[in-house]
Design an enzyme around this catalytic site. Structure first.
Site, PDB file in Angstrom:
ATOM      1  N   HIS A   1      15.491  36.921  56.845  1.00  0.00           N
ATOM      2  CA  HIS A   1      15.535  36.860  55.384  1.00  0.00           C
ATOM      3  C   HIS A   1      16.883  36.314  54.937  1.00  0.00           C
ATOM      4  CE1 HIS A   1      16.627  38.891  51.438  1.00  0.00           C
ATOM      5  NE2 HIS A   1      15.643  38.060  51.117  1.00  0.00           N
ATOM      6  N   SER A   2      16.885  35.317  54.060  1.00  0.00           N
ATOM      7  CA  SER A   2      18.092  34.803  53.426  1.00  0.00           C
ATOM      8  C   SER A   2      19.131  34.358  54.462  1.00  0.00           C
ATOM      9  CB  SER A   2      18.641  35.865  52.464  1.00  0.00           C
ATOM     10  OG  SER A   2      19.557  35.314  51.562  1.00  0.00           O
ATOM     11  N   ARG A   3      20.299  34.971  54.498  1.00  0.00           N
ATOM     12  CA  ARG A   3      21.303  34.629  55.515  1.00  0.00           C
ATOM     13  C   ARG A   3      20.727  34.807  56.919  1.00  0.00           C
ATOM     14  NH1 ARG A   3      25.302  37.564  58.508  1.00  0.00           N
ATOM     15  NH2 ARG A   3      27.262  36.411  58.830  1.00  0.00           N
TER      16      ARG A   3
END
Length: 286
Positions: free
Chosen positions: A103-105
């Site tokens: 998720h994301s980073r």
């Protein structure tokens, strides 16, 4: 069919770090490593994983996050450093081949891992996370100077202290990327500590500093054109962190990529859309 259950807390020794993790499912099922986003922790997947089945998942607290060690003062949080640490966890699990959820980073890190270790990553599920924003070579000196300054400043800074646990939760609800109350509370149970001055988020303050090195477009192309895994990208329709036009163009590097848009915000896998995200990823992985 076997729905995933939280089994136990685990820890892995990687270099001089202790990396904490939550283990879901049981040995013998498809192996998966789950990587959370910036300033989050392994609880990021707590609402999604119970809707999944027949997997063996290690949800990590990445270095500097949750219950994992902070990196030493002479190290940093450039995302390429995480690659070797995640591979070390896979090695300790005895997983020669595994899938990644990011998720994301954590999605950016997962993509770099899948390019670096293309023979080991079977499938790659990305949740509202993208190819890292490329940097121009001409900006490298400015980037390094900024990183040195910010890492020094944040290494000597204190976290924000709150008078009670609830106030710490509210800080995330109203944070840079707003979160629903229940989602923030799940992250807080794992990420908030209590000290003599009150409650505080225990993430390493240096995570807020600029990266020392950012990859150019040519460097990123080398990583992402090397990916052999099938790739699923789940985009949140109401995300505060939508990809730039430049990043969208870079998706063409990634083979076998399926993009699914789902209603919800950046943390849709931890909020009301958790079951929808779980079903998409379950279908993709199995």
């Amino acid at each position: 069919m076997m729905s995933l259950e939280f089994i136990r807390e685990r820890s892995f020794q990687v270099n001089d770090l202790t990396l904490a993790a939550k283990e879901w499912g049981r040995s013998g099922y498809a192996p998966v490593i789950a990587l959370h986003g910036w300033l989050d922790n392994a609880a990021s997947f707590d609402r999604m994983l119970p809707f999944m089945e027949n997997l063996h998942v290690i949800a990590l607290d990445l270095a500097g996050h949750g219950r994992s060690s902070h990196r030493s003062r002479d190290s940093s949080y450039d995302i390429w450093i995480d690659i070797g640490e995640v591979i070390s966890v896979a090695d300790q699990m005895g997983w020669d081949r595994f899938s990644l959820i990011g998720h994301s980073r954590g999605a950016a890190i997962a993509g770099l891992i899948a390019g670096t270790y293309a023979d080991r990553v079977a499938q790659l599920a990305l949740i509202d996370g993208y190819v890292p924003m490329p940097s121009e070579a001409d900006d490298a000196a400015k980037q390094l100077k900024r990183a040195i300054r910010e890492n020094k400043r944040f290494a000597n800074s204190q976290p924000t202290f709150f008078p009670d646990f609830e106030k710490a939760i509210q800080a995330r609800v109203k944070g840079f990327v707003p979160l629903q109350q229940e989602a923030a509370a799940l992250l807080a149970k794992r990420g908030v500590s209590e000290g003599s001055r009150g409650f505080y988020w225990a993430n390493d303050q240096r995570l807020k500093a600029a990266s020392f090195v950012k990859f150019s477009k040519d460097y990123l192309e080398g990583f992402f054109t090397s990916i052999l895994a099938r790739v699923l990208l789940i985009q949140a329709e109401n995300s505060a962190l939508s990809p730039g036009r430049q990043q969208n163009a870079l998706f063409e590097w990634i083979r076998h990529m399926d993009i699914q848009k789902v209603s919800g915000s950046h943390h849709l896998h931890l909020e009301g859309e958790a079951e929808d995200v779980a079903r998409l990823i379950q279908k993709f992985l199995v």
